[in-house]
Design an enzyme around this catalytic site. Sequence first.
Site, mmCIF file in Angstrom:
data_model
loop_
_atom_site.group_PDB
_atom_site.id
_atom_site.type_symbol
_atom_site.label_atom_id
_atom_site.label_comp_id
_atom_site.label_asym_id
_atom_site.label_seq_id
_atom_site.Cartn_x
_atom_site.Cartn_y
_atom_site.Cartn_z
ATOM 1 N N GLU A 168 -11.210 -3.680 -3.177
ATOM 2 C CA GLU A 168 -10.214 -2.697 -3.615
ATOM 3 C C GLU A 168 -10.012 -2.824 -5.124
ATOM 4 O O GLU A 168 -9.333 -3.733 -5.580
ATOM 5 C CB GLU A 168 -8.899 -2.935 -2.874
ATOM 6 C CG GLU A 168 -9.010 -2.831 -1.367
ATOM 7 C CD GLU A 168 -7.923 -3.621 -0.653
ATOM 8 O OE1 GLU A 168 -6.748 -3.245 -0.739
ATOM 9 O OE2 GLU A 168 -8.248 -4.638 -0.001
ATOM 10 N N HIS A 192 -9.568 1.737 0.507
ATOM 11 C CA HIS A 192 -9.503 0.551 1.366
ATOM 12 C C HIS A 192 -10.663 0.494 2.369
ATOM 13 O O HIS A 192 -10.468 0.145 3.535
ATOM 14 C CB HIS A 192 -8.155 0.537 2.085
ATOM 15 C CG HIS A 192 -7.663 -0.823 2.437
ATOM 16 N ND1 HIS A 192 -8.371 -1.712 3.229
ATOM 17 C CD2 HIS A 192 -6.524 -1.468 2.096
ATOM 18 C CE1 HIS A 192 -7.679 -2.818 3.379
ATOM 19 N NE2 HIS A 192 -6.550 -2.704 2.694
ATOM 20 N N HIS A 239 0.807 -1.228 0.000
ATOM 21 C CA HIS A 239 0.000 0.000 0.000
ATOM 22 C C HIS A 239 0.842 1.280 0.000
ATOM 23 O O HIS A 239 0.577 2.224 0.748
ATOM 24 C CB HIS A 239 -0.960 -0.016 1.197
ATOM 25 C CG HIS A 239 -2.004 -1.105 1.103
ATOM 26 N ND1 HIS A 239 -2.485 -1.580 -0.092
ATOM 27 C CD2 HIS A 239 -2.659 -1.814 2.071
ATOM 28 C CE1 HIS A 239 -3.393 -2.526 0.138
ATOM 29 N NE2 HIS A 239 -3.506 -2.704 1.432
HETATM 30 C C1 GLA Z 1 -4.851 -5.478 1.772
HETATM 31 C C2 GLA Z 1 -3.903 -6.597 1.768
HETATM 32 C C3 GLA Z 1 -4.081 -7.407 2.987
HETATM 33 C C4 GLA Z 1 -3.937 -6.580 4.241
HETATM 34 C C5 GLA Z 1 -4.890 -5.432 4.171
HETATM 35 C C6 GLA Z 1 -4.692 -4.486 5.324
HETATM 36 O O1 GLA Z 1 -6.109 -5.865 1.477
HETATM 37 O O2 GLA Z 1 -4.006 -7.400 0.610
HETATM 38 O O3 GLA Z 1 -3.137 -8.447 3.011
HETATM 39 O O4 GLA Z 1 -2.645 -6.082 4.334
HETATM 40 O O5 GLA Z 1 -4.737 -4.733 2.970
HETATM 41 O O6 GLA Z 1 -4.680 -5.113 6.542
#
Ligand code: GLA
Length: 376
Positions: A341, A204, A134
């Site tokens: 997402e 997110h 991220h």
């Molecule tokens: C995304 C990632 C997950 C996790 C979340 C946050 O969806 O793919 O593995 O890191 O973000 O917790």
Amino acid sequence: MNRFLGAVGLAALSTGAVALSGSADAASLSVSVKPFGTMPDGQAVQLYRLENSNGMEVDVITYGGAIQSIKAPDKDGRVADVALGFDNLDGYLHTDTYFGALIGRYGNRIGHAGFTLEGKAYKLPANDAANTLHGGPQGFDKHVWKAAEVPGGLELTLVSKDGDEGFPGTLNVKVVYTVTDKNELKIDYTATTDKPTVVNLTNHSYFNLAGAGEGDVLQHQVMLNADRFTPVDSGLIPTGELKPVKGTPFDFTKATAIGARIDQKDEQLNFGKGYDHNWVLNKGNGGMTKAAEVYEPNSGRVLEVLTTEPGLQFYTGNFLDGSIHGKGGKTYGRRGGFCMETQHYPDSPNKPSFPSTELKPGQTYHTTTVYRFSAR
Ligand code: GLA
């Protein structure tokens, strides 16, 4: 803007609220703003409320550009908050769950915290074992965005400097949140750069259509418009394969309860501790297509996701463990929310066969995602 709605929106907010003038009437949207807290360095954080004439209300904070709450009616018209989040800034500053946040420069993982672009190697800070997740430890979710009311919604902007979290080029980012009278939350992302770079922006939000904090999401029925997904290694980095979902627990081409197969013995489910994978959306002729539909049987709430993006990270809150107390003191337990997402595939900068995430000077990155709420 409808002044009366503006006044109603203002009245609903606590002391210190300021009604903004001149918002669009296209969707008879009312926008209001109030303080949400102060950053350790003194920067003020605001909360903007976008409210349509059907009782849908979306609150966005300027920290991380995060969606703090989404209030949507159920089949009997009862409104509940269906997004996980916190009542105050402190909650956002002290957790790593990315609740509702804007994610950049690169949504999801870049393997081995680096990539090569036009012959030059770039090293990124690793924040997920050996990988970058991220956008790195100080991703766009950790910034206070500049906010302005625009016709029909809220515009958030951020300037990410050349070299920010290891990425090349000054990136000018603009995200516009709109709430329509059809109970759609529309997110429009644009970005430009002054040097070749890579970009993959997303949001997110964690949804629980029964209401945030009302147990797990295992009964929610999910349809994903995807015949393939991108299997991962144990570090959740795609192997590069586009694997058919048919005959696997990843087949959501027909609406299926999230919990129906989530604990099956399956290497991919084991790596993700549940669903935490990118689905390859069936795009047809491209453009804006339906990515997903989710139905919660008790409330009757429905969430449809539409996007211009080629991929969707469907994550089932496997890392939530009940230690987080969110809005109203409610506990968010394991699988207490799911994320949709919309994105380009993880690790695209290192996977030449995946759709490209490169952005060059003179080009404009532009993607749109719509979260449409209804009930039946
Ligand atoms: C995304 C990632 C997950 C996790 C979340 C946050 O969806 O793919 O593995 O890191 O973000 O917790």
